[in-house]
Scaffold this active site. Structure first.
Site, PDB file in Angstrom:
ATOM      1  N   VAL A  49       0.866  -1.181   0.000  1.00  0.00           N
ATOM      2  CA  VAL A  49       0.000   0.000   0.000  1.00  0.00           C
ATOM      3  C   VAL A  49       0.903   1.231   0.000  1.00  0.00           C
ATOM      4  CG1 VAL A  49      -2.139  -0.851   1.031  1.00  0.00           C
ATOM      5  CG2 VAL A  49      -0.205  -0.302   2.510  1.00  0.00           C
ATOM      6  N   LYS A  80      -0.736  14.554  -8.497  1.00  0.00           N
ATOM      7  CA  LYS A  80      -1.488  14.917  -7.282  1.00  0.00           C
ATOM      8  C   LYS A  80      -1.196  16.367  -6.909  1.00  0.00           C
ATOM      9  CE  LYS A  80      -1.525  13.835  -2.314  1.00  0.00           C
ATOM     10  NZ  LYS A  80      -0.999  12.977  -1.252  1.00  0.00           N
ATOM     11  N   PRO A 103      -3.924  22.295  -0.682  1.00  0.00           N
ATOM     12  CA  PRO A 103      -3.094  22.253  -1.895  1.00  0.00           C
ATOM     13  C   PRO A 103      -1.611  22.171  -1.545  1.00  0.00           C
ATOM     14  CG  PRO A 103      -3.735  24.507  -1.426  1.00  0.00           C
ATOM     15  CD  PRO A 103      -4.296  23.671  -0.315  1.00  0.00           C
ATOM     16  N   LEU A 342       8.955   1.302   7.228  1.00  0.00           N
ATOM     17  CA  LEU A 342       8.015   0.906   8.271  1.00  0.00           C
ATOM     18  C   LEU A 342       8.718   0.336   9.504  1.00  0.00           C
ATOM     19  CD1 LEU A 342       5.308  -0.748   5.970  1.00  0.00           C
ATOM     20  CD2 LEU A 342       5.251   1.526   7.009  1.00  0.00           C
ATOM     21  N   THR A 353       2.753  10.402   4.576  1.00  0.00           N
ATOM     22  CA  THR A 353       4.084  10.719   5.109  1.00  0.00           C
ATOM     23  C   THR A 353       5.048   9.524   5.095  1.00  0.00           C
ATOM     24  OG1 THR A 353       3.326  10.292   7.360  1.00  0.00           O
ATOM     25  CG2 THR A 353       3.241  12.572   6.584  1.00  0.00           C
ATOM     26  N   GLY A 354       4.579   8.347   4.643  1.00  0.00           N
ATOM     27  CA  GLY A 354       5.447   7.165   4.655  1.00  0.00           C
ATOM     28  C   GLY A 354       6.689   7.367   3.793  1.00  0.00           C
ATOM     29  N   TYR A 453      -0.145  24.142   7.966  1.00  0.00           N
ATOM     30  CA  TYR A 453      -0.988  24.277   9.163  1.00  0.00           C
ATOM     31  C   TYR A 453      -2.115  25.269   8.902  1.00  0.00           C
ATOM     32  CZ  TYR A 453       2.357  21.627  12.003  1.00  0.00           C
ATOM     33  OH  TYR A 453       3.144  20.636  12.525  1.00  0.00           O
TER      34      TYR A 453
HETATM   35  P1  FAD Z   1       7.425  -3.557   3.153  1.00  0.00           P
HETATM   36  O1  FAD Z   1       6.775  -3.114   1.910  1.00  0.00           O
HETATM   37  O2  FAD Z   1       6.615  -4.358   4.116  1.00  0.00           O
HETATM   38  O3  FAD Z   1       8.711  -4.404   2.734  1.00  0.00           O
HETATM   39  C1  FAD Z   1       9.350  -5.242   3.649  1.00  0.00           C
HETATM   40  C2  FAD Z   1      10.408  -6.063   2.913  1.00  0.00           C
HETATM   41  O4  FAD Z   1      11.202  -6.724   3.878  1.00  0.00           O
HETATM   42  C3  FAD Z   1       9.851  -7.134   1.995  1.00  0.00           C
HETATM   43  O5  FAD Z   1      10.597  -7.152   0.798  1.00  0.00           O
HETATM   44  C4  FAD Z   1      10.105  -8.444   2.744  1.00  0.00           C
HETATM   45  O6  FAD Z   1      10.323  -9.523   1.882  1.00  0.00           O
HETATM   46  C5  FAD Z   1      11.380  -8.062   3.486  1.00  0.00           C
HETATM   47  N1  FAD Z   1      11.607  -8.865   4.691  1.00  0.00           N
HETATM   48  C6  FAD Z   1      10.866  -8.920   5.812  1.00  0.00           C
HETATM   49  N2  FAD Z   1      11.417  -9.786   6.679  1.00  0.00           N
HETATM   50  C7  FAD Z   1      12.544 -10.264   6.095  1.00  0.00           C
HETATM   51  C8  FAD Z   1      13.545 -11.190   6.484  1.00  0.00           C
HETATM   52  N3  FAD Z   1      13.506 -11.828   7.649  1.00  0.00           N
HETATM   53  N4  FAD Z   1      14.549 -11.465   5.605  1.00  0.00           N
HETATM   54  C9  FAD Z   1      14.621 -10.858   4.405  1.00  0.00           C
HETATM   55  N5  FAD Z   1      13.702  -9.955   3.993  1.00  0.00           N
HETATM   56  C10 FAD Z   1      12.675  -9.681   4.828  1.00  0.00           C
HETATM   57  N6  FAD Z   1       3.077   5.891   2.479  1.00  0.00           N
HETATM   58  C11 FAD Z   1       2.961   6.944   1.663  1.00  0.00           C
HETATM   59  O7  FAD Z   1       3.952   7.617   1.392  1.00  0.00           O
HETATM   60  N7  FAD Z   1       1.749   7.284   1.129  1.00  0.00           N
HETATM   61  C12 FAD Z   1       0.616   6.634   1.431  1.00  0.00           C
HETATM   62  O8  FAD Z   1      -0.438   6.961   0.899  1.00  0.00           O
HETATM   63  C13 FAD Z   1       0.708   5.519   2.332  1.00  0.00           C
HETATM   64  N8  FAD Z   1      -0.391   4.813   2.659  1.00  0.00           N
HETATM   65  C14 FAD Z   1      -0.259   3.762   3.533  1.00  0.00           C
HETATM   66  C15 FAD Z   1      -1.392   3.069   3.933  1.00  0.00           C
HETATM   67  C16 FAD Z   1      -1.291   2.033   4.853  1.00  0.00           C
HETATM   68  C17 FAD Z   1      -2.519   1.318   5.302  1.00  0.00           C
HETATM   69  C18 FAD Z   1      -0.018   1.659   5.351  1.00  0.00           C
HETATM   70  C19 FAD Z   1       0.133   0.523   6.321  1.00  0.00           C
HETATM   71  C20 FAD Z   1       1.118   2.319   4.921  1.00  0.00           C
HETATM   72  C21 FAD Z   1       1.011   3.387   4.026  1.00  0.00           C
HETATM   73  N9  FAD Z   1       2.133   4.100   3.639  1.00  0.00           N
HETATM   74  C22 FAD Z   1       1.991   5.171   2.818  1.00  0.00           C
HETATM   75  C23 FAD Z   1       3.480   3.684   4.042  1.00  0.00           C
HETATM   76  C24 FAD Z   1       4.139   2.904   2.896  1.00  0.00           C
HETATM   77  O9  FAD Z   1       3.320   1.829   2.531  1.00  0.00           O
HETATM   78  C25 FAD Z   1       5.504   2.396   3.328  1.00  0.00           C
HETATM   79  O10 FAD Z   1       6.249   3.457   3.846  1.00  0.00           O
HETATM   80  C26 FAD Z   1       6.256   1.830   2.142  1.00  0.00           C
HETATM   81  O11 FAD Z   1       5.502   0.891   1.435  1.00  0.00           O
HETATM   82  C27 FAD Z   1       7.546   1.183   2.602  1.00  0.00           C
HETATM   83  O12 FAD Z   1       7.331  -0.097   3.163  1.00  0.00           O
HETATM   84  P2  FAD Z   1       8.614  -0.927   3.574  1.00  0.00           P
HETATM   85  O13 FAD Z   1       9.472  -1.092   2.390  1.00  0.00           O
HETATM   86  O14 FAD Z   1       9.202  -0.317   4.800  1.00  0.00           O
HETATM   87  O15 FAD Z   1       8.002  -2.331   4.029  1.00  0.00           O
END
Ligand code: FAD
Length: 511
Positions: A49, A80, A103, A342, A353-354, A453
């Site tokens: 997501v 956007k 905006p 995350l 803000t992710g 703000y």
């Molecule tokens: P993930 O996508 O979960 O990737 C984790 C990776 O780690 C995967 O490749 C997995 O295979 C690997 N991994 C895990 N454990 C192991 C292990 N033991 N060994 C090897 N590999 C491993 N951000 C925005 O900027 N805009 C938005 O609109 C937005 N909406 C969001 C809505 C929701 C509901 C959520 C939950 C988040 C949202 N975010 C948004 C945040 C955004 O999704 C994340 O910041 C972004 O996707 C980064 O995720 P990530 O790479 O940290 O984690």
């Protein structure tokens, strides 16, 4: 010279954006003594997501050397220009709905006159909404016009913008680009993290490739936080007492790009216990219901989502549930391990803000990573700056909730003083007597500026009482002229700018 090894664990957006950024910033392709590897589990999926972004993404993509047209084509992206909020001030009543726009453009500022006080002094019942009075962007977005014309330089535009995109496709594009920049990619699952006597990571173990040693380990393992959390035990600070949302239900619906309206803003519609996002991509519509599980159950949230998308009760809708814990780690860089994405923290999807936090973290790592020697000092600085950044974002997000007049328990709890961070409560007191100003914030750790703000405060109907100081603002005639000028600029922009759909189609027709 000893090889310098950076091992990134995780192949989601955080892992690949970090890899590509470091490869570019550290000139990986030209430096044989440097190794950047992404180790990604073939068994653990990505969160998948995160479709909305912030304008900083443009400079990041440009810095990486990714062509804008290619990015738009390969990630089903749209442009956007901000967020349209519906029903946040009050629940719909008698056919009346509260709406406002946030905006990306800063309020118009010209000829040395700050127009904000003059807007505040206008008759509240007769004046234009804040964003419409002070920028041209709301009218441009309302009319589904693009923020730029096709001939404009890549990533440049008369109006500030970001993108909506398919998160999985973006990770794919970044992976492809990072590999081209020299990043090594391995599939393997970390099942062992060994620490040395000092508490730093000595090596990681995987069944597929055995052991990995590195100078810097970057934890991009998402919510699992395998290194920073599970192995190093960096404490997670929950902010659930301030930001209540802890779950999202997400679905994606196909759309016909020829037929449906192509919005160039995210639509954020409040509901009884949270809000619903609607994001228009090229060929699909991402919709998600964000909610607090303390206030409503999963079934009720699914009903809200179904009602939003207009799905009949029998209709099959592929809904994904994404639970999350709002909060962050104060120690995101511990010894030789730094968390990005995350694993470092997540607050909630509001205001996207992710990715912006990932961009901030990786920018700092690239600049602060010592060429040799101890990492304690940059780690300390990084932790201070990221903590400040998270805290500031918490205040900004809370602002959206605590000003609402909605009466459902979720909203009343949000307005309770005990749930409002002290710094925000203090600022709200000051803003009763003056509008937010640039000295309210320490810009280096800010994601949102004082004018962001202002958009939320005045969009939500907050009152800054300047009546007693009316004499301090004598340039009423000039201000009136400038307000009219903004509307004339908007008329011209509506005539000059292409439709959002036409611009997206233009990029998609290019090869
Ligand atoms: P993930 O996508 O979960 O990737 C984790 C990776 O780690 C995967 O490749 C997995 O295979 C690997 N991994 C895990 N454990 C192991 C292990 N033991 N060994 C090897 N590999 C491993 N951000 C925005 O900027 N805009 C938005 O609109 C937005 N909406 C969001 C809505 C929701 C509901 C959520 C939950 C988040 C949202 N975010 C948004 C945040 C955004 O999704 C994340 O910041 C972004 O996707 C980064 O995720 P990530 O790479 O940290 O984690």
């Amino acid at each position: 010279m000893n090889k310098r090894r950076i091992l990134i664990v995780g192949g989601g957006t955080a892992g690949w954006l970090t890899a590509a950024y470091l490869a570019k910033a550290l000139r990986l392709a030209e430096r044989s003594h440097l190794d950047v590897t992404v180790l990604e589990s073939p068994d653990i999926g990505v969160v998948g997501v995160g479709e909305g972004t912030f304008p900083t993404i443009r400079s990041t993509l440009q810095f990486l050397g990714i062509d804008e047209g290619r990015f738009i084509r390969e990630t089903s992206a749209t442009l956007k220009q901000g967020i349209r909020f519906a029903d946040w001030g009050h629940a719909p009543a008698g056919g009346e709905r509260h709406q406002f726009f946030h905006p990306f453009e800063a309020p118009f500022y010209a000829e040395g006159i700050n127009l904000v006080p003059y807007w505040l002094l206008q008759n509240a019942a007769a004046r234009l909404p804040f964003a419409q009075a002070l920028t041209i962007q709301q009218r441009v977005a309302d009319a589904q016009r693009a923020p730029k014309r096709a001939h404009e330089a890549p990533y440049a535009a008369p109006l500030n913008y970001a993108y909506h995109f398919d998160a999985t496709k973006l990770a794919g594009l970044l992976a492809d680009h990072a590999r081209q920049l020299g990043v090594r990619h391995l599939e393997g699952t970390v099942t062992e993290v060994a620490l040395d006597a000092s508490g730093a990571i000595a090596h990681l173990g995987t069944p597929q490739h055995g052991r990995f040693e590195a100078d810097l380990f970057i934890d991009c393992t998402g919510f699992r936080a395998e290194l920073i959390g599970r192995a190093l035990g960096s404490r997670f600070t929950s902010v659930r007492g301030q930001l209540f949302a802890d779950r999202a239900l997400a679905c994606k619906l196909p759309t016909d790009p020829q037929d449906t309206a192509m919005q160039s803003c995210t639509i954020a519609t409040a509901h009884e216990a949270g809000w619903t996002w609607e994001i228009g991509l090229n060929g699909a519509r991402g919709v998600g219901c964000v909610y607090s599980s303390d206030h409503i159950g999963d079934d009720r949230a699914a009903d809200i989502l179904r009602r939003y998308v207009g799905a009949g009760s029998g209709e099959d809708l592929a809904i994904r549930s994404v639970p999350f814990a709002p909060g962050y780690r104060e120690q995101q860089w511990v010894k030789n391990c730094v968390a990005v994405g995350l694993s470092a923290g997540f607050l909630e999807p509001l205001e996207s803000t992710g990715l912006v936090l990932i961009e901030a973290a990786v920018g700092m790592i690239a600049e602060m990573l010592p060429h040799s020697g101890p990492m304690a000092a940059p780690a300390r600085r990084f932790n201070e700056l990221m903590t400040a950044r998270f805290e500031n974002i918490i205040n900004f997000l809370k602002l959206h909730y605590c000003l609402s007049g909605r009466q459902e328990p979720f909203w009343r709890d949000n307005a309770a003083r005990t749930s409002i961070p002290d710094r925000l409560a203090e600022l709200l007191e000051e803003w009763r007597l003056r509008p937010p100003g640039r000295f309210d914030f320490v810009l280096d750790t800010e994601t949102f500026a004082f004018f962001n703000y202002q958009y939320i405060l005045y969009g939500m109907g907050f009152s800054t009482e300047l009546g007693a100081a009316r004499d301090d603002f004598p340039q009423v005639d000039e201000a009136t002229r400038l307000f009219a000028k903004i509307q004339r600029f908007a008329d011209r922009a509506l005539a000059d700018l292409p439709s959002h759909r036409a611009l997206v189609q233009h990029f998609n027709a290019q090869r």
